[in-house]
Enzyme design. Structure first.
Site, short mmCIF file in Angstrom:
data_model
loop_
_atom_site.label_atom_id
_atom_site.label_comp_id
_atom_site.label_asym_id
_atom_site.label_seq_id
_atom_site.Cartn_x
_atom_site.Cartn_y
_atom_site.Cartn_z
N SER A 1 -13.81 -8.39 -3.94
CA SER A 1 -12.66 -8.48 -3.04
C SER A 1 -12.98 -8.98 -1.64
O SER A 1 -12.06 -9.18 -0.84
CB SER A 1 -11.98 -7.10 -2.93
OG SER A 1 -11.24 -6.83 -4.09
N LYS B 1 -11.04 -11.84 -0.26
CA LYS B 1 -9.78 -11.73 0.48
C LYS B 1 -9.93 -12.06 1.96
O LYS B 1 -8.92 -12.21 2.66
CB LYS B 1 -9.19 -10.34 0.30
CG LYS B 1 -8.81 -10.01 -1.14
CD LYS B 1 -8.09 -8.67 -1.23
CE LYS B 1 -7.75 -8.30 -2.66
NZ LYS B 1 -8.84 -7.62 -3.37
N SER C 1 -6.96 -3.42 0.15
CA SER C 1 -7.58 -4.43 -0.72
C SER C 1 -6.75 -4.69 -1.97
O SER C 1 -7.27 -4.80 -3.08
CB SER C 1 -9.00 -4.01 -1.11
OG SER C 1 -9.69 -5.08 -1.70
#
Length: 391
Positions: free
Chosen positions: A66, A69, A126
């Site tokens: 993640s 991101k 997230s």
């Protein structure tokens, strides 16, 4: 002919300034000590100058989970800045976005949220579903958004990176490096410090708006640094089966901003411990010093065919220079100016650079621009000057 030569020189100087951010990010200090990190890859970068303070296998291409991101958030903030949308705009969740597994806020197909709340879900919790919903909102499809991610990565010099999705779920060929993560983290935190409103928030909530009605859903920040580390400002965690545990952690103390990245840490706690170790190393060994303030006059440049004979040259920005603590070094500056420019001249026209030197080595540059407009000389003024010379 003379005008063409100066135009070429100005163009060259402009190109050099465009390359400065890449140059800065490549400056590097040798590791002063072995920090004994167990993460497979790591880097410590000073945000303002882009200087690398510590690195370990920093260009190894690995799954980022993640931490992907960071790029998604960067494109979101750049899109809002450029007028592509407003934070109050409504974003509708597609079936595809709602189907995302992993870390999520359980958005349902057809549900709507504001762009601001979607972004909050990405930055704090997230949320994979929110990331894909924003990708579709901005580019029409996740695939089109991923293309923009890869294009932006190329612009930033992220040569170890290839994105396949907008959220970081494991996928063949979805890789980046600690160095590249530091580059995109720097771009986000340096240009959009307002993101810290979310990245330093421990808990918040959104209101789910579905066919069943409204329901409050709590958000807890996945980045424990904001509770565990003094001065933490963000940024992004990530973990999957392939990526193991990753983290891009940012912090600020005494005006110095650091970015610490670890990839493929062996467990949940180690990624935080090793990022804190990197940050401690940076704050203990380096300090940031400010250069000349914006608008500082460095000299005069001759103006050909202008209402004024010269124009004042001033610094366009204040830059910072990184210095090892305890270093007994001497500062110098060197001004590089064009010998002349041709009227008309607009204020803010680049006419050179102020070079910062430490112990004779270049450590930074600041653009030098004209402080005021200079109009092209008119016939009356030209005749008056000619008469003054003759009489």
């Amino acid at each position: 002919m003379k005008q063409k030569v100066w135009s070429a020189v100005l163009a060259l100087l402009f190109c050099m300034s465009c390359c400065l951010s890449v140059f800065a990010a490549e400056r590097q200090y040798e590791n002063l000590t072995d920090l004994g990190l167990s993460s497979q890859s790591a880097i410590l970068m000073e945000e303002d100058t882009g200087t690398i303070l510590y690195e370990q296998n920093s260009h190894e291409a690995l799954p980022p989970a993640s931490v992907t991101k960071v790029m998604t958030l960067l494109l979101i903030y750049e899109g809002e800045r450029d007028g592509a949308f407003d934070w109050t705009d409504t974003v509708q969740v597609s079936e595809h976005a709602a189907s995302m597994g992993g870390s999520q806020v359980f958005l349902e197909e057809g549900e709507t949220q504001t762009a601001a709340d979607m972004t909050k879900c990405i930055a704090i919790a997230s949320a994979n579903d929110a990331a894909v919903a924003m990708a579709e909102f901005l580019a029409g499809s996740e695939e089109a958004f991923v293309q923009k991610m890869n294009e932006r990565a190329k612009e930033l010099g992220m040569e170890d990176t290839h994105f396949v999705n907008a959220c970081g779920l494991d996928a063949d060929g979805h890789v980046t490096s600690a160095y590249d993560i530091a580059l995109m983290s720097r771009e986000l935190m340096k240009n959009f410090p307002e993101i810290q409103e979310y990245t330093t928030t421990w808990q918040d909530s959104i209101i789910h708006k579905t066919r069943r009605g409204e329901e409050t859903f709590g958000l807890t920040n996945t980045n424990k640094l904001i509770q565990w580390y003094d001065g933490a400002t963000g940024l992004k965690t990530g973990s999957t089966g392939n990526a193991l545990y990753c983290l891009s952690g940012t912090a600020e103390r005494d005006g110095m901003h650091l970015i610490a990245v670890v990839m493929a840490a062996p467990d949940f706690k180690v990624r935080f411990q090793e990022v804190m170790r990197l940050l401690d190393y940076g704050f203990a060994n380096y300090t940031l010093e400010k250069g000349r303030e914006k608008g500082y006059a460095v000299g005069e440049v001759a103006v050909d065919k202008g209402m004024e004979d010269t124009v004042t040259a001033v610094t366009a920005e204040e830059i910072s220079v990184l210095t090892p603590k305890g270093a007994d070094s001497k500062w110098e500056t060197r001004t590089e100016l064009l010998s002349a420019v041709e009227a008309p001249v607009q204020a803010g026209t680049k006419v050179g650079e102020l070079v910062y030197l430490r112990d004779g080595a270049e450590v930074g540059r600041a653009e030098v621009v004209t402080a005021e407009d200079v109009e092209k000389i008119n016939i009356d003024t030209m005749l008056r000057r000619m008469l003054d010379r003759w009489c």
